[in-house]
Design an enzyme around this catalytic site. Structure first.
Site, PDB file in Angstrom:
ATOM      1  N   HIS A  51      -7.061   5.543   8.985  1.00  0.00           N
ATOM      2  CA  HIS A  51      -7.640   5.017   7.759  1.00  0.00           C
ATOM      3  C   HIS A  51      -8.172   3.605   8.001  1.00  0.00           C
ATOM      4  O   HIS A  51      -7.876   2.986   9.024  1.00  0.00           O
ATOM      5  CB  HIS A  51      -6.605   5.021   6.619  1.00  0.00           C
ATOM      6  CG  HIS A  51      -5.402   4.174   6.866  1.00  0.00           C
ATOM      7  ND1 HIS A  51      -4.146   4.686   7.127  1.00  0.00           N
ATOM      8  CD2 HIS A  51      -5.256   2.837   6.907  1.00  0.00           C
ATOM      9  CE1 HIS A  51      -3.300   3.703   7.311  1.00  0.00           C
ATOM     10  NE2 HIS A  51      -3.932   2.560   7.184  1.00  0.00           N
TER      11      HIS A  51
HETATM   12  P1  TYD Z   1       0.769   6.110   5.642  1.00  0.00           P
HETATM   13  O1  TYD Z   1      -0.265   5.174   5.110  1.00  0.00           O
HETATM   14  O2  TYD Z   1       0.450   7.552   5.689  1.00  0.00           O
HETATM   15  O3  TYD Z   1       1.223   5.613   7.087  1.00  0.00           O
HETATM   16  P2  TYD Z   1       0.342   5.557   8.424  1.00  0.00           P
HETATM   17  O4  TYD Z   1      -0.794   4.657   8.150  1.00  0.00           O
HETATM   18  O5  TYD Z   1       1.231   4.966   9.450  1.00  0.00           O
HETATM   19  O6  TYD Z   1      -0.067   6.946   8.776  1.00  0.00           O
HETATM   20  O7  TYD Z   1       2.095   5.880   4.808  1.00  0.00           O
HETATM   21  C1  TYD Z   1       3.140   6.804   4.815  1.00  0.00           C
HETATM   22  C2  TYD Z   1       3.777   6.852   3.430  1.00  0.00           C
HETATM   23  O8  TYD Z   1       4.408   5.606   3.108  1.00  0.00           O
HETATM   24  C3  TYD Z   1       2.771   7.122   2.336  1.00  0.00           C
HETATM   25  O9  TYD Z   1       3.372   8.007   1.404  1.00  0.00           O
HETATM   26  C4  TYD Z   1       2.563   5.777   1.683  1.00  0.00           C
HETATM   27  C5  TYD Z   1       3.880   5.080   1.898  1.00  0.00           C
HETATM   28  N1  TYD Z   1       3.775   3.621   2.060  1.00  0.00           N
HETATM   29  C6  TYD Z   1       4.298   2.786   1.071  1.00  0.00           C
HETATM   30  O10 TYD Z   1       4.832   3.240   0.054  1.00  0.00           O
HETATM   31  N2  TYD Z   1       4.225   1.433   1.254  1.00  0.00           N
HETATM   32  C7  TYD Z   1       3.644   0.903   2.348  1.00  0.00           C
HETATM   33  O11 TYD Z   1       3.596  -0.354   2.473  1.00  0.00           O
HETATM   34  C8  TYD Z   1       3.096   1.771   3.356  1.00  0.00           C
HETATM   35  C9  TYD Z   1       2.437   1.212   4.588  1.00  0.00           C
HETATM   36  C10 TYD Z   1       3.178   3.114   3.164  1.00  0.00           C
END
Ligand code: TYD
Length: 139
Positions: A51
């Site tokens: 992303h």
């Molecule tokens: P995600 O953005 O998919 O992680 P990555 O970029 O590593 O693939 O995040 C995983 C899950 O955690 C998603 O449900 C969103 C949640 N999340 C939060 O609640 N707070 C945060 O600060 C972050 C980074 C993720």
């Protein structure tokens, strides 16, 4: 033009007892820190991220272990080996990022300048490229 990912090395404060690194907002990190999160226990073969953020600024550091951070500004791509707790990577807004090849012990610590906001994410690569084309990188 290269992707703006440089952040000065964190100063290692070591003595006979071991090592310590202190990270201060607006000094070691180029913004006021609103949120800290860390990724650990990543299973073998897992890739994360995929992303870009419209506005969020982040700095990431592998405080233990290693992983590869791929940055992509829509024009250029960069693979950065993160394996040093003094070396960090700045992830600017509108930089697509992917993390892969996590070591079993990897702890990836991330500082962010805003609270979590799903509406700030661009999770589709084609949408990301369209936004870059449309706004020259300013979503
Ligand atoms: P995600 O953005 O998919 O992680 P990555 O970029 O590593 O693939 O995040 C995983 C899950 O955690 C998603 O449900 C969103 C949640 N999340 C939060 O609640 N707070 C945060 O600060 C972050 C980074 C993720």
């Amino acid at each position: 033009m290269s992707i703006p990912c440089e952040n000065p090395s964190f100063r290692l404060l070591g003595d006979a007892r071991g090592s310590l690194i202190a990270v201060e907002a607006n000094k070691d990190i180029p913004f006021a820190i609103a949120r800290v999160y860390y990724i650990f226990g990543t299973k073998e073969g897992v890739e994360r991220g995929f992303h870009a953020h419209k506005e969020l600024k982040q700095v990431a550091v592998a405080v233990r272990g290693s992983c590869i951070m791929k940055l992509d500004d829509g024009k250029e791509q960069l693979d950065i080996l993160m394996n040093d707790p003094t070396k960090s990577v700045y992830i600017a807004p509108m930089v697509w990022h992917e993390m892969r090849e996590f070591s079993e012990d990897c702890v990836l610590l991330v500082f962010a300048d805003q609270a979590y906001d799903e509406s700030d994410y661009i999770r589709n690569y084609a949408t990301f490229l369209e936004a870059i084309e449309r706004n020259g990188g300013n979503a």
